[in-house]
Design an enzyme around this catalytic site. Structure first.
Site, PDB file in Angstrom:
ATOM      1  N   MET A 194      41.777 -27.415  12.659  1.00  0.00           N
ATOM      2  CA  MET A 194      41.877 -26.188  11.859  1.00  0.00           C
ATOM      3  C   MET A 194      40.570 -25.396  11.896  1.00  0.00           C
ATOM      4  O   MET A 194      40.061 -24.976  10.861  1.00  0.00           O
ATOM      5  CB  MET A 194      42.263 -26.534  10.413  1.00  0.00           C
ATOM      6  N   PRO A 235      52.173 -33.948  19.083  1.00  0.00           N
ATOM      7  CA  PRO A 235      51.377 -32.722  19.194  1.00  0.00           C
ATOM      8  C   PRO A 235      52.070 -31.565  19.896  1.00  0.00           C
ATOM      9  O   PRO A 235      51.576 -30.438  19.839  1.00  0.00           O
ATOM     10  CB  PRO A 235      50.180 -33.187  20.032  1.00  0.00           C
ATOM     11  N   GLY A 257      54.003 -31.888  12.532  1.00  0.00           N
ATOM     12  CA  GLY A 257      53.298 -31.961  13.806  1.00  0.00           C
ATOM     13  C   GLY A 257      52.289 -33.098  13.805  1.00  0.00           C
ATOM     14  O   GLY A 257      51.709 -33.428  12.757  1.00  0.00           O
ATOM     15  N   GLY A 258      52.097 -33.698  14.969  1.00  0.00           N
ATOM     16  CA  GLY A 258      51.091 -34.767  15.073  1.00  0.00           C
ATOM     17  C   GLY A 258      51.469 -35.971  14.261  1.00  0.00           C
ATOM     18  O   GLY A 258      52.601 -36.460  14.336  1.00  0.00           O
ATOM     19  N   ASP A 259      50.542 -36.421  13.438  1.00  0.00           N
ATOM     20  CA  ASP A 259      50.768 -37.545  12.529  1.00  0.00           C
ATOM     21  C   ASP A 259      50.790 -37.021  11.097  1.00  0.00           C
ATOM     22  O   ASP A 259      49.934 -36.212  10.731  1.00  0.00           O
ATOM     23  CB  ASP A 259      49.635 -38.575  12.682  1.00  0.00           C
ATOM     24  N   ASP A 274      58.164 -28.387  10.221  1.00  0.00           N
ATOM     25  CA  ASP A 274      57.056 -27.444  10.122  1.00  0.00           C
ATOM     26  C   ASP A 274      56.896 -26.614  11.386  1.00  0.00           C
ATOM     27  O   ASP A 274      57.463 -26.925  12.431  1.00  0.00           O
ATOM     28  CB  ASP A 274      55.746 -28.208   9.878  1.00  0.00           C
ATOM     29  N   GLY A 330      47.445 -27.801  22.694  1.00  0.00           N
ATOM     30  CA  GLY A 330      47.240 -29.031  23.461  1.00  0.00           C
ATOM     31  C   GLY A 330      48.552 -29.755  23.739  1.00  0.00           C
ATOM     32  O   GLY A 330      49.430 -29.823  22.871  1.00  0.00           O
ATOM     33  N   LYS A 342      54.459 -23.671   8.354  1.00  0.00           N
ATOM     34  CA  LYS A 342      53.845 -22.493   7.778  1.00  0.00           C
ATOM     35  C   LYS A 342      53.079 -21.783   8.869  1.00  0.00           C
ATOM     36  O   LYS A 342      52.312 -22.416   9.571  1.00  0.00           O
ATOM     37  CB  LYS A 342      52.868 -22.863   6.656  1.00  0.00           C
TER      38      LYS A 342
END
Ligand code: SAM
Length: 285
Positions: A177, A17, A93-95, A40, A206, A62
């Site tokens: 989102m 994250p 990002g993240g998973d 990304d 976060g 993006k």
């Protein structure tokens, strides 16, 4: 790392994250082995430090308002590079399989006959909550959690979420989102039967040092909405449910929570020219 075979491989990697310490060991090794890294906007550039000397880095976006590659262009890039025999790290990002289009990219790779693998990452849905001191489940407050996209709200880009159903899908709702839609989502949740006094946290950036936490209720968000549509700049994630109350007691990371009620309609704003990685001063009123 061209192993001499005619085709390479694509690794779909979760970069976590934001906090670079949340990158998994498998992800760090894969980044270090890759010939080319396609990453990304929400990937913290610090994790690219694991790449080997000479690895090619390709930014795929993006971010709102900037030119970025389309999903088809990204799929073609991954396939083409693997066909050239390269080891491709596709960093997200993240998973990658949580609102990350990782499934779509994996399908494209399967259809093209490319070898691939996924390396899961720590999703912001879990980590941003944890860094705000919010356990998503807790025996006293919540026995279920749902991950939901905020795009399906009024004003969002599609209508895929039925909020009447989503409102009761779990005790804790984690809404990704949701920038630009969280106030109308709050209204839909109350209209669907969630109590107006249900606690809400909005967490921006976060797990970063500049993480922002805003705490209030569904009713507060509706009030902000009535005063004028609030501007919430991404990346922001909302946690809805009684577990948010625990953040007062479990705020270990040190973010100074701001009351949603104290925000003006345009109170949750990031300077539009903010560049990830540069120092940042919160502009909440
Ligand atoms: C396209 S989704 C990608 C989600 C990602 N695959 C994950 O598992 O975290 C982008 C959304 O994730 C959330 N997000 C990602 N990183 C975040 C962060 N550091 N803080 C808050 N929200 C974040 C925001 O809701 C953002 O709009």
């Amino acid at each position: 790392m061209n192993d001499g075979k005619s085709t390479g491989k694509v690794l779909l990697i979760g970069a976590g994250p934001g906090d670079p310490g949340l990158l998994t060991i498998n992800a760090a090794k894969a980044i270090g082995a890759a010939d080319v890294i396609v990453y990304d906007y929400l990937v913290n550039p610090e994790v690219l430090a694991h790449s080997r000397r000479g690895a090619e880095l390709i930014y795929a976006g993006k971010r709102a308002g900037e030119h970025s590659m389309t999903q088809d262009e990204i799929n073609d890039l991954l396939i083409t590079r693997a066909q050239l025999g390269q080891l491709v790290a596709r960093l997200k990002g993240g998973d990658p399989f949580v609102f990350g289009r990782g499934g779509e990219e994996a399908e494209a790779l399967v259809e093209a006959g490319i070898e691939w693998q996924v390396i899961p990452g720590v999703s912001s849905g879990v980590a941003a909550a944890a860094y705000a001191g919010i356990p998503l489940t807790h025996r006293g407050y919540s026995s279920s959690v749902a991950f939901i996209t905020g795009h399906g709200a009024r004003g969002g880009r599609d209508q895929s979420v039925d909020w009447q159903i989503a409102a009761h899908s779990a005790d804790t709702l984690v809404i990704f989102m949701c920038a630009g839609t969280i106030a109308s989502i709050a209204r839909e949740l109350v209209e669907s039967g969630r109590r107006p006094s249900t606690p809400v946290a909005i967490i921006r950036w976060g797990t970063y040092q500049h993480q922002e936490v805003h705490i209030g209720t569904l009713d507060d968000l509706i009030g902000i909405d009535e005063a004028g549509v609030p501007t919430v700049e991404p990346p922001a994630i909302a946690i809805v449910g009684e577990v948010v109350e625990l953040s007062k007691k479990l705020n270990w990371f040190g973010s100074n929570p701001v009351a949603l009620r104290s925000l003006s309609p345009v109170g949750i704003v990031t300077p539009s020219d903010f560049v990830q990685g540069e120092s940042y001063v919160a502009s909440c009123e």
